[in-house]
Design a protein around this motif. Structure first.
Motif, PDB file in Angstrom:
ATOM      1  N   GLU A 241       0.799  -1.220   0.000  1.00  0.00           N
ATOM      2  CA  GLU A 241       0.000   0.000   0.000  1.00  0.00           C
ATOM      3  C   GLU A 241       0.833   1.272   0.000  1.00  0.00           C
ATOM      4  O   GLU A 241       0.277   2.371  -0.155  1.00  0.00           O
ATOM      5  CB  GLU A 241      -0.946  -0.008   1.214  1.00  0.00           C
ATOM      6  CG  GLU A 241      -1.974  -1.125   1.160  1.00  0.00           C
ATOM      7  CD  GLU A 241      -2.925  -1.104   2.345  1.00  0.00           C
ATOM      8  OE1 GLU A 241      -2.815  -0.174   3.175  1.00  0.00           O
ATOM      9  OE2 GLU A 241      -3.773  -2.019   2.441  1.00  0.00           O
ATOM     10  N   TYR A 247      -1.946  -3.660  -6.108  1.00  0.00           N
ATOM     11  CA  TYR A 247      -3.082  -4.566  -6.226  1.00  0.00           C
ATOM     12  C   TYR A 247      -3.374  -5.190  -4.865  1.00  0.00           C
ATOM     13  O   TYR A 247      -2.500  -5.267  -3.987  1.00  0.00           O
ATOM     14  CB  TYR A 247      -2.833  -5.644  -7.281  1.00  0.00           C
ATOM     15  CG  TYR A 247      -1.701  -6.600  -6.984  1.00  0.00           C
ATOM     16  CD1 TYR A 247      -1.924  -7.769  -6.262  1.00  0.00           C
ATOM     17  CD2 TYR A 247      -0.402  -6.353  -7.444  1.00  0.00           C
ATOM     18  CE1 TYR A 247      -0.900  -8.662  -5.989  1.00  0.00           C
ATOM     19  CE2 TYR A 247       0.631  -7.235  -7.177  1.00  0.00           C
ATOM     20  CZ  TYR A 247       0.378  -8.385  -6.451  1.00  0.00           C
ATOM     21  OH  TYR A 247       1.397  -9.256  -6.175  1.00  0.00           O
ATOM     22  N   SER A 248      -4.610  -5.642  -4.700  1.00  0.00           N
ATOM     23  CA  SER A 248      -5.006  -6.296  -3.457  1.00  0.00           C
ATOM     24  C   SER A 248      -6.129  -7.291  -3.752  1.00  0.00           C
ATOM     25  O   SER A 248      -6.631  -7.377  -4.871  1.00  0.00           O
ATOM     26  CB  SER A 248      -5.485  -5.261  -2.429  1.00  0.00           C
ATOM     27  OG  SER A 248      -6.701  -4.651  -2.849  1.00  0.00           O
ATOM     28  N   ARG A 249      -6.518  -8.043  -2.731  1.00  0.00           N
ATOM     29  CA  ARG A 249      -7.623  -9.012  -2.819  1.00  0.00           C
ATOM     30  C   ARG A 249      -7.487  -9.940  -4.031  1.00  0.00           C
ATOM     31  O   ARG A 249      -8.439 -10.209  -4.736  1.00  0.00           O
ATOM     32  CB  ARG A 249      -8.971  -8.290  -2.874  1.00  0.00           C
ATOM     33  CG  ARG A 249      -9.432  -7.734  -1.551  1.00  0.00           C
ATOM     34  CD  ARG A 249     -10.946  -7.632  -1.442  1.00  0.00           C
ATOM     35  NE  ARG A 249     -11.584  -7.157  -2.666  1.00  0.00           N
ATOM     36  CZ  ARG A 249     -12.664  -7.717  -3.188  1.00  0.00           C
ATOM     37  NH1 ARG A 249     -13.206  -8.788  -2.651  1.00  0.00           N
ATOM     38  NH2 ARG A 249     -13.209  -7.209  -4.289  1.00  0.00           N
ATOM     39  N   ARG A 251      -7.478 -13.245  -5.931  1.00  0.00           N
ATOM     40  CA  ARG A 251      -8.187 -14.474  -5.627  1.00  0.00           C
ATOM     41  C   ARG A 251      -8.538 -15.237  -6.897  1.00  0.00           C
ATOM     42  O   ARG A 251      -8.765 -14.642  -7.950  1.00  0.00           O
ATOM     43  CB  ARG A 251      -9.465 -14.170  -4.846  1.00  0.00           C
ATOM     44  CG  ARG A 251     -10.425 -13.262  -5.591  1.00  0.00           C
ATOM     45  CD  ARG A 251     -11.265 -12.419  -4.627  1.00  0.00           C
ATOM     46  NE  ARG A 251     -12.171 -11.543  -5.373  1.00  0.00           N
ATOM     47  CZ  ARG A 251     -11.807 -10.346  -5.850  1.00  0.00           C
ATOM     48  NH1 ARG A 251     -10.582  -9.903  -5.683  1.00  0.00           N
ATOM     49  NH2 ARG A 251     -12.687  -9.593  -6.484  1.00  0.00           N
ATOM     50  N   GLU A 253     -11.238 -17.723  -8.661  1.00  0.00           N
ATOM     51  CA  GLU A 253     -12.638 -18.133  -8.608  1.00  0.00           C
ATOM     52  C   GLU A 253     -12.981 -18.860  -9.905  1.00  0.00           C
ATOM     53  O   GLU A 253     -12.925 -18.276 -10.977  1.00  0.00           O
ATOM     54  CB  GLU A 253     -13.566 -16.925  -8.419  1.00  0.00           C
ATOM     55  CG  GLU A 253     -13.377 -16.183  -7.101  1.00  0.00           C
ATOM     56  CD  GLU A 253     -14.289 -14.973  -6.974  1.00  0.00           C
ATOM     57  OE1 GLU A 253     -15.146 -14.775  -7.878  1.00  0.00           O
ATOM     58  OE2 GLU A 253     -14.156 -14.224  -5.993  1.00  0.00           O
ATOM     59  N   PHE A 259      -8.668  -9.409  -9.065  1.00  0.00           N
ATOM     60  CA  PHE A 259      -7.964  -8.575  -8.095  1.00  0.00           C
ATOM     61  C   PHE A 259      -8.526  -7.156  -8.137  1.00  0.00           C
ATOM     62  O   PHE A 259      -9.248  -6.785  -9.073  1.00  0.00           O
ATOM     63  CB  PHE A 259      -6.457  -8.559  -8.367  1.00  0.00           C
ATOM     64  CG  PHE A 259      -6.064  -7.926  -9.676  1.00  0.00           C
ATOM     65  CD1 PHE A 259      -5.628  -6.602  -9.741  1.00  0.00           C
ATOM     66  CD2 PHE A 259      -6.106  -8.653 -10.869  1.00  0.00           C
ATOM     67  CE1 PHE A 259      -5.250  -6.017 -10.949  1.00  0.00           C
ATOM     68  CE2 PHE A 259      -5.735  -8.072 -12.078  1.00  0.00           C
ATOM     69  CZ  PHE A 259      -5.308  -6.756 -12.117  1.00  0.00           C
ATOM     70  N   ASP A 260      -8.191  -6.373  -7.126  1.00  0.00           N
ATOM     71  CA  ASP A 260      -8.514  -4.946  -7.101  1.00  0.00           C
ATOM     72  C   ASP A 260      -7.255  -4.160  -7.448  1.00  0.00           C
ATOM     73  O   ASP A 260      -6.150  -4.509  -6.996  1.00  0.00           O
ATOM     74  CB  ASP A 260      -9.010  -4.516  -5.721  1.00  0.00           C
ATOM     75  CG  ASP A 260     -10.341  -5.150  -5.344  1.00  0.00           C
ATOM     76  OD1 ASP A 260     -10.981  -5.741  -6.238  1.00  0.00           O
ATOM     77  OD2 ASP A 260     -10.714  -5.053  -4.163  1.00  0.00           O
ATOM     78  N   HIS A 262      -5.455  -0.395  -7.345  1.00  0.00           N
ATOM     79  CA  HIS A 262      -5.526   0.897  -6.664  1.00  0.00           C
ATOM     80  C   HIS A 262      -4.578   1.898  -7.329  1.00  0.00           C
ATOM     81  O   HIS A 262      -3.472   1.541  -7.740  1.00  0.00           O
ATOM     82  CB  HIS A 262      -5.129   0.733  -5.194  1.00  0.00           C
ATOM     83  CG  HIS A 262      -5.960  -0.262  -4.451  1.00  0.00           C
ATOM     84  ND1 HIS A 262      -7.006   0.092  -3.629  1.00  0.00           N
ATOM     85  CD2 HIS A 262      -5.886  -1.629  -4.401  1.00  0.00           C
ATOM     86  CE1 HIS A 262      -7.548  -1.001  -3.102  1.00  0.00           C
ATOM     87  NE2 HIS A 262      -6.886  -2.053  -3.555  1.00  0.00           N
ATOM     88  N   ARG A 271     -12.345  -2.221  -8.798  1.00  0.00           N
ATOM     89  CA  ARG A 271     -12.535  -3.478  -8.107  1.00  0.00           C
ATOM     90  C   ARG A 271     -12.865  -4.617  -9.071  1.00  0.00           C
ATOM     91  O   ARG A 271     -13.438  -4.418 -10.130  1.00  0.00           O
ATOM     92  CB  ARG A 271     -13.652  -3.348  -7.062  1.00  0.00           C
ATOM     93  CG  ARG A 271     -13.328  -2.346  -5.956  1.00  0.00           C
ATOM     94  CD  ARG A 271     -14.201  -2.536  -4.745  1.00  0.00           C
ATOM     95  NE  ARG A 271     -13.892  -1.535  -3.715  1.00  0.00           N
ATOM     96  CZ  ARG A 271     -12.891  -1.632  -2.858  1.00  0.00           C
ATOM     97  NH1 ARG A 271     -12.090  -2.698  -2.900  1.00  0.00           N
ATOM     98  NH2 ARG A 271     -12.661  -0.689  -1.964  1.00  0.00           N
ATOM     99  N   ASP A 272     -12.479  -5.818  -8.645  1.00  0.00           N
ATOM    100  CA  ASP A 272     -12.856  -7.059  -9.330  1.00  0.00           C
ATOM    101  C   ASP A 272     -12.433  -7.085 -10.793  1.00  0.00           C
ATOM    102  O   ASP A 272     -13.201  -7.463 -11.674  1.00  0.00           O
ATOM    103  CB  ASP A 272     -14.370  -7.283  -9.219  1.00  0.00           C
ATOM    104  CG  ASP A 272     -14.839  -7.373  -7.779  1.00  0.00           C
ATOM    105  OD1 ASP A 272     -14.161  -8.062  -6.993  1.00  0.00           O
ATOM    106  OD2 ASP A 272     -15.859  -6.749  -7.435  1.00  0.00           O
ATOM    107  N   GLU A 280      -0.342 -15.257 -10.861  1.00  0.00           N
ATOM    108  CA  GLU A 280      -0.132 -14.121  -9.964  1.00  0.00           C
ATOM    109  C   GLU A 280       0.931 -13.158 -10.458  1.00  0.00           C
ATOM    110  O   GLU A 280       0.797 -11.941 -10.327  1.00  0.00           O
ATOM    111  CB  GLU A 280       0.222 -14.619  -8.562  1.00  0.00           C
ATOM    112  CG  GLU A 280       0.368 -13.507  -7.549  1.00  0.00           C
ATOM    113  CD  GLU A 280       0.526 -14.024  -6.133  1.00  0.00           C
ATOM    114  OE1 GLU A 280       0.842 -13.209  -5.246  1.00  0.00           O
ATOM    115  OE2 GLU A 280       0.330 -15.230  -5.921  1.00  0.00           O
TER     116      GLU A 280
END
Length: 455
Positions: A241, A247-249, A251, A253, A259-260, A262, A271-272, A280
């Motif tokens: 941060e 990037y964050s979250r 995942r 699916e 990812f998010d 920023h 987001r998303d 990754e």
């Protein structure tokens, strides 16, 4: 436009072929030499390129052989004793490096240059895809074949921008004129050229200093020893941060990666986001590409769609799914850091499956300099198979072999094979996830490996 005549020595290389294609599409006469016919050279011939496959001057058309105005371009991968280089030298015709010609082109456009020990091909290819898919558009000279466009060259007469993969080998990137720059990593490599880590880092400091004061410089947060050039806007990107872009979250699916993203130090967020190449390490690359594309004017909607539809670059985590759920991944990674990041991402993607890596070291000097690092990085896989070193431009070094890496590999199963025996070895092992890795000619063994596993 006045038609000029170009002859490329080493025309089949990924960087050289992009230049040759550019001049062919611009209406110039283009010839060249390479050792073997490949899909790349065949595509150039279909555009009108006049290519020979023997370094025999008599094989050249008179337009190249007897033309004192011919512009000769060569790649350092072709040695000075090449007979075509000797012929032009004897005729007093100057030869120029690929990097010099690319540098000229970078001064005509607003060049968006992506440099780094690893990650630069994927980052530059994604940046080009995002811009090309938007209202902005771009030209591009890439270090790999974009799977979206089937080419390493993009041409757009309406766009002021050109994306350029900035190669640190032989200090080639010092000839560029970046409007904006991205540095993905400056971990030492090519010590056969630079000699010391300090000299390698100094080369990146010089490259960063070429960035226009009207543009910006994006640094991956782990880039070392790189002071901000005076007057240049410098921003950082990464996973933490404290970065300007992060990037964050992250995942998985349903087999997809989200990812998010920023920007402005976390003040803004998309987001998303879904990335079309679900590993990754590519999220880190995407964080940089998204940042620059956004600052150049791409909309959120354009960035979302471009990122989702991105297919990657040839031999950058290129997956083939086989019957029975087996997977073959073709990957260009050839530096220990790249190998570690790639295999870690594959481990995350397939946490319950056994991973087998076939690795072909690239260059005797690099193998010598990073023996232990190679062994540790490869040990992320469950099984490691090494094939002989691809020498490229080098002569053998006594005692430096693929086998020399084995003592540093801690995987339970490790062995060596030849390219000739590899298909039979793989047929007997039937790996669940097979990674074919390296920067040499291992790519030509991938189809054989796929066929051996189809049975």
């Amino acid at each position: 436009m006045t038609q000029e005549t170009f002859f490329f020595i080493g025309i089949g290389g990924i960087g050289m072929s992009a230049l040759a294609r550019y001049f062919l599409l611009s209406g110039h006469r283009v010839g060249g030499y390479d050792r073997v016919r490949t899909p790349i050279t065949t595509a150039l011939e279909e555009l009108g390129g006049e290519i020979i496959y023997e370094d025999t001057p008599e094989k050249m058309a008179d337009a190249f052989r007897e033309n004192p105005e011919v512009r000769v371009v060569f790649t350092p991968a072709i040695h000075e004793d090449n007979r075509l280089r000797q012929y032009f030298k004897a005729k007093g015709i100057p030869e120029r490096k690929r990097s010099e010609v690319l540098g000229e082109i970078s001064r005509v456009h607003k060049a968006l240059c992506v440099a780094g020990t690893h990650g630069k091909t994927t980052t530059s290819t994604l940046l080009a895809h995002l811009l090309k898919s938007s209202h902005i558009g771009t030209n591009a000279f890439l270090g790999g074949l974009s799977l979206n466009f089937g080419s390493n060259l993009l041409v757009d007469d309406k766009s002021p921008y050109v994306v350029v993969e900035a190669d640190e080998y032989d200090r080639s990137f010092h000839r560029l004129s970046p409007f904006c720059s991205i540095i993905t990593s400056n971990r030492p490599d090519h010590l056969d050229i630079y000699g010391t880590e300090e000299a390698f880092h100094e080369a990146f400091r010089l490259f960063a200093g070429l960035t226009s004061k009207e543009g910006r410089l994006l640094l991956q947060e782990e880039v070392r020893d790189l002071p901000a050039p005076e007057g240049v806007l410098v921003e950082t990107y990464g996973a933490s941060e404290v970065c300007d872009y992060y990037y964050s979250r992250l995942r998985y699916e349903g087999g997809e990666l989200f990812f998010d993203w920023h920007y402005d130090g976390g003040k803004g967020v998309f987001r998303d986001l879904q990335i079309g190449t679900p590993i990754e390490i590519n999220v880190l690359n995407a964080t940089a590409a998204l940042a620059l594309a956004y600052r150049l004017g791409c909309t959120e909607e354009e960035l979302r769609e471009g990122l989702k539809t991105f297919r990657g670059a040839h031999r950058r985590f290129e997956r083939t799914k086989l019957p029975g759920g087996r997977v073959v991944i073709d990957d260009y990674a050839h530096h220990p850091d790249e190998i570690r990041a790639s295999l870690a991402s594959i481990r995350d993607l397939y946490p319950e499956r056994e991973i087998t890596v076939v690795f072909q070291p690239h260059l005797f000097t690099r193998t010598r300099d990073f023996l232990e690092d190679f062994g540790r990085a490869l040990s992320i896989a469950d099984e490691v198979i090494l094939i002989p070193i691809y020498p490229a431009r080098e002569e053998p070094i006594p005692g430096v072999t693929s086998e020399a890496i084995l003592p540093f590999v801690t995987s339970a199963r490790k062995s060596v094979a030849t390219k000739e025996t590899l298909p039979a070895v793989l047929r007997g092992k039937k790996p669940e996830v097979l990674v074919m890795m390296g920067a040499g000619d291992i790519e030509f063994e991938v189809p054989k490996a796929i066929e051996s596993l189809k049975d």
